[in-house]
Design a protein around this motif. Structure first.
Motif, PDB file in Angstrom:
ATOM      1  N   UNK A 244       0.824  -1.212   0.000  1.00 25.79           N
ATOM      2  CA  UNK A 244       0.000   0.000   0.000  1.00 25.79           C
ATOM      3  C   UNK A 244       0.861   1.265   0.000  1.00 25.79           C
ATOM      4  N   UNK A 245       1.980   1.203   0.724  1.00 29.02           N
ATOM      5  CA  UNK A 245       2.850   2.375   0.793  1.00 29.02           C
ATOM      6  C   UNK A 245       3.380   2.746  -0.593  1.00 29.02           C
ATOM      7  N   UNK A 246       3.678   1.706  -1.392  1.00 30.39           N
ATOM      8  CA  UNK A 246       4.203   1.954  -2.742  1.00 30.39           C
ATOM      9  C   UNK A 246       3.158   2.693  -3.583  1.00 30.39           C
ATOM     10  N   UNK A 247       1.916   2.206  -3.562  1.00 31.79           N
ATOM     11  CA  UNK A 247       0.858   2.827  -4.356  1.00 31.79           C
ATOM     12  C   UNK A 247       0.522   4.230  -3.841  1.00 31.79           C
ATOM     13  N   UNK A 248       0.646   4.422  -2.540  1.00 30.26           N
ATOM     14  CA  UNK A 248       0.422   5.752  -1.981  1.00 30.26           C
ATOM     15  C   UNK A 248       1.498   6.716  -2.473  1.00 30.26           C
ATOM     16  N   UNK A 249       2.721   6.226  -2.547  1.00 32.28           N
ATOM     17  CA  UNK A 249       3.812   7.066  -3.043  1.00 32.28           C
ATOM     18  C   UNK A 249       3.597   7.419  -4.515  1.00 32.28           C
ATOM     19  N   UNK A 250       3.132   6.445  -5.301  1.00 32.61           N
ATOM     20  CA  UNK A 250       2.842   6.694  -6.724  1.00 32.61           C
ATOM     21  C   UNK A 250       1.759   7.766  -6.859  1.00 32.61           C
ATOM     22  N   UNK A 251       0.716   7.647  -6.036  1.00 30.33           N
ATOM     23  CA  UNK A 251      -0.367   8.625  -6.073  1.00 30.33           C
ATOM     24  C   UNK A 251       0.134  10.010  -5.690  1.00 30.33           C
ATOM     25  N   UNK A 252       1.004  10.067  -4.684  1.00 23.86           N
ATOM     26  CA  UNK A 252       1.557  11.356  -4.264  1.00 23.86           C
ATOM     27  C   UNK A 252       2.382  11.999  -5.388  1.00 23.86           C
ATOM     28  N   UNK A 253       3.136  11.190  -6.115  1.00 25.11           N
ATOM     29  CA  UNK A 253       3.949  11.717  -7.220  1.00 25.11           C
ATOM     30  C   UNK A 253       3.046  12.268  -8.310  1.00 25.11           C
ATOM     31  N   UNK A 254       1.971  11.552  -8.625  1.00 27.74           N
ATOM     32  CA  UNK A 254       1.032  12.036  -9.641  1.00 27.74           C
ATOM     33  C   UNK A 254       0.368  13.337  -9.203  1.00 27.74           C
ATOM     34  N   UNK A 255       0.006  13.417  -7.914  1.00 24.01           N
ATOM     35  CA  UNK A 255      -0.645  14.627  -7.420  1.00 24.01           C
ATOM     36  C   UNK A 255       0.316  15.811  -7.397  1.00 24.01           C
ATOM     37  N   UNK A 256       1.554  15.541  -7.028  1.00 29.58           N
ATOM     38  CA  UNK A 256       2.531  16.618  -6.881  1.00 29.58           C
ATOM     39  C   UNK A 256       3.118  17.057  -8.214  1.00 29.58           C
ATOM     40  N   UNK A 257       3.410  16.092  -9.088  1.00 26.61           N
ATOM     41  CA  UNK A 257       4.132  16.397 -10.332  1.00 26.61           C
ATOM     42  C   UNK A 257       3.333  16.047 -11.590  1.00 26.61           C
ATOM     43  N   UNK A 258       2.049  15.778 -11.432  1.00 21.71           N
ATOM     44  CA  UNK A 258       1.263  15.342 -12.583  1.00 21.71           C
ATOM     45  C   UNK A 258       1.273  16.319 -13.732  1.00 21.71           C
ATOM     46  N   UNK A 259       1.045  17.606 -13.442  1.00 22.80           N
ATOM     47  CA  UNK A 259       1.007  18.621 -14.496  1.00 22.80           C
ATOM     48  C   UNK A 259       2.373  18.779 -15.162  1.00 22.80           C
ATOM     49  N   UNK A 260       3.426  18.767 -14.340  1.00 18.70           N
ATOM     50  CA  UNK A 260       4.771  18.897 -14.889  1.00 18.70           C
ATOM     51  C   UNK A 260       5.126  17.710 -15.779  1.00 18.70           C
ATOM     52  N   UNK A 261       4.696  16.515 -15.383  1.00 18.22           N
ATOM     53  CA  UNK A 261       4.951  15.325 -16.204  1.00 18.22           C
ATOM     54  C   UNK A 261       4.221  15.416 -17.538  1.00 18.22           C
ATOM     55  N   UNK A 262       3.001  15.949 -17.518  1.00 11.93           N
ATOM     56  CA  UNK A 262       2.256  16.104 -18.767  1.00 11.93           C
ATOM     57  C   UNK A 262       2.953  17.092 -19.703  1.00 11.93           C
ATOM     58  N   UNK A 263       3.433  18.189 -19.146  1.00 18.34           N
ATOM     59  CA  UNK A 263       4.178  19.159 -19.951  1.00 18.34           C
ATOM     60  C   UNK A 263       5.456  18.523 -20.503  1.00 18.34           C
ATOM     61  N   UNK A 264       6.130  17.761 -19.658  1.00 16.19           N
ATOM     62  CA  UNK A 264       7.358  17.094 -20.097  1.00 16.19           C
ATOM     63  C   UNK A 264       7.060  16.047 -21.165  1.00 16.19           C
ATOM     64  N   UNK A 265       5.919  15.358 -21.039  1.00 16.45           N
ATOM     65  CA  UNK A 265       5.532  14.370 -22.047  1.00 16.45           C
ATOM     66  C   UNK A 265       5.282  15.046 -23.394  1.00 16.45           C
ATOM     67  N   UNK A 266       4.659  16.223 -23.361  1.00 16.41           N
ATOM     68  CA  UNK A 266       4.434  16.960 -24.609  1.00 16.41           C
ATOM     69  C   UNK A 266       5.762  17.388 -25.232  1.00 16.41           C
ATOM     70  N   UNK A 267       6.703  17.792 -24.395  1.00 23.87           N
ATOM     71  CA  UNK A 267       8.037  18.134 -24.899  1.00 23.87           C
ATOM     72  C   UNK A 267       8.697  16.916 -25.535  1.00 23.87           C
ATOM     73  N   UNK A 268       8.544  15.755 -24.911  1.00 26.01           N
ATOM     74  CA  UNK A 268       9.096  14.517 -25.466  1.00 26.01           C
ATOM     75  C   UNK A 268       8.478  14.205 -26.821  1.00 26.01           C
ATOM     76  N   UNK A 269       7.162  14.342 -26.925  1.00 25.87           N
ATOM     77  CA  UNK A 269       6.474  14.081 -28.193  1.00 25.87           C
ATOM     78  C   UNK A 269       6.960  15.047 -29.279  1.00 25.87           C
ATOM     79  N   UNK A 270       7.025  16.331 -28.925  1.00 27.18           N
ATOM     80  CA  UNK A 270       7.461  17.340 -29.896  1.00 27.18           C
ATOM     81  C   UNK A 270       8.904  17.106 -30.320  1.00 27.18           C
ATOM     82  N   UNK A 271       9.755  16.825 -29.352  1.00 34.72           N
ATOM     83  CA  UNK A 271      11.170  16.560 -29.639  1.00 34.72           C
ATOM     84  C   UNK A 271      11.320  15.350 -30.550  1.00 34.72           C
ATOM     85  N   UNK A 272      10.565  14.300 -30.263  1.00 28.86           N
ATOM     86  CA  UNK A 272      10.633  13.089 -31.084  1.00 28.86           C
ATOM     87  C   UNK A 272      10.142  13.366 -32.493  1.00 28.86           C
TER      88      UNK A 272
END
Length: 234
Positions: free
Chosen positions: A1-29
């Motif tokens: 449970x601790x692992x999944x809680x940590x995953x959820x915390x990362x998504x909540x904390x950095x979710x928007x930044x990851x989406x922006x970074x994913x778009x940069x990855x797509x554009x770069x590719x």
């Protein structure tokens, strides 16, 4: 449970930044593979031109690129280009990735062009077509269709290889993962999250590629049916 809680915390904390970074990855590719396709096609023509000098140039380029690790090429090209022309990190990274992938795409195009029966070029030339027109109208359309499966694999590799430009400060997915794990001290969970992003991007691209291949197969089937109907009616 601790692992999944940590995953959820990362998504909540950095979710928007990851989406922006994913778009940069797509554009770069996309940018790097567009450049790589142009470079690959040019050097493929060099390989099949029959002109020794052009063939040697293509062989040298492909040998050098395929013989060195990508990270070495990224660093070499980034610092080499930056010493002559001032480029931003994104442009320099895309150029480095494009030059690298271009060598592999050149071999894909070369193999696809040479797989087309020589009789088709001879027939086109006998009808009065110049070499360039025959290549553009007769050979290349067939070669492109045959090149799609290996090109798709190379594009997926290019998507994953884009992670290496994190080391020249391009804020794509892996770069953001490096920053995030330095803040949250959860490297395993953070890299697990970024791995899921890469898997999602590869899955989407693979789905699009499969649809394209099926569409081309359908086109071939229709062409065969039309040819049979023409034979029967004749």
């Amino acid at each position: 449970m601790a692992f999944f809680q940590s995953i959820a915390d990362i998504f909540l904390t950095h979710g928007l930044e990851f989406l922006k970074a994913a778009w940069t990855t797509i554009t770069l590719t996309a940018v790097s593979l567009a450049m790589a396709s142009v470079i690959g096609l040019i050097f493929a023509f060099f390989k099949v031109s029959g002109i020794v000098v052009l063939q040697k140039i293509a062989d040298t380029y492909i040998f050098i690129v395929r013989g060195m690790p990508l990270i070495v090429q990224v660093m070499f090209l980034y610092y080499g280009i930056s010493s002559v022309i001032v480029l931003n990190d994104f442009t320099a990274g895309a150029l480095a990735l494009g030059i690298h992938s271009g060598a592999y795409i050149a071999e894909i195009f070369r193999g696809s062009i040479q797989s087309i029966d020589r009789g088709q070029m001879e027939a086109a030339r006998s009808l009065g077509m110049p070499y360039g027109l025959a290549m553009r109208k007769v050979i290349l359309p067939q070669a492109f269709k045959r090149a799609i499966p290996p090109l798709g694999n190379q594009f997926i590799i290019g998507l994953k290889d884009s992670s290496l430009v994190a080391y020249i400060a391009v804020t794509e997915l892996f770069n953001h993962a490096l920053s995030a794990q330095a803040e949250n001290y959860m490297p395993f969970e953070t890299y697990f999250v970024v791995g899921m992003y890469y898997l999602a991007l590869v899955a989407i691209f693979s789905l699009l590629l499969n649809k394209l291949e099926k569409r081309l197969d359908t086109t071939k089937v229709r062409a065969r049916r039309q040819a049979k109907q023409t034979e029967v009616s004749a």
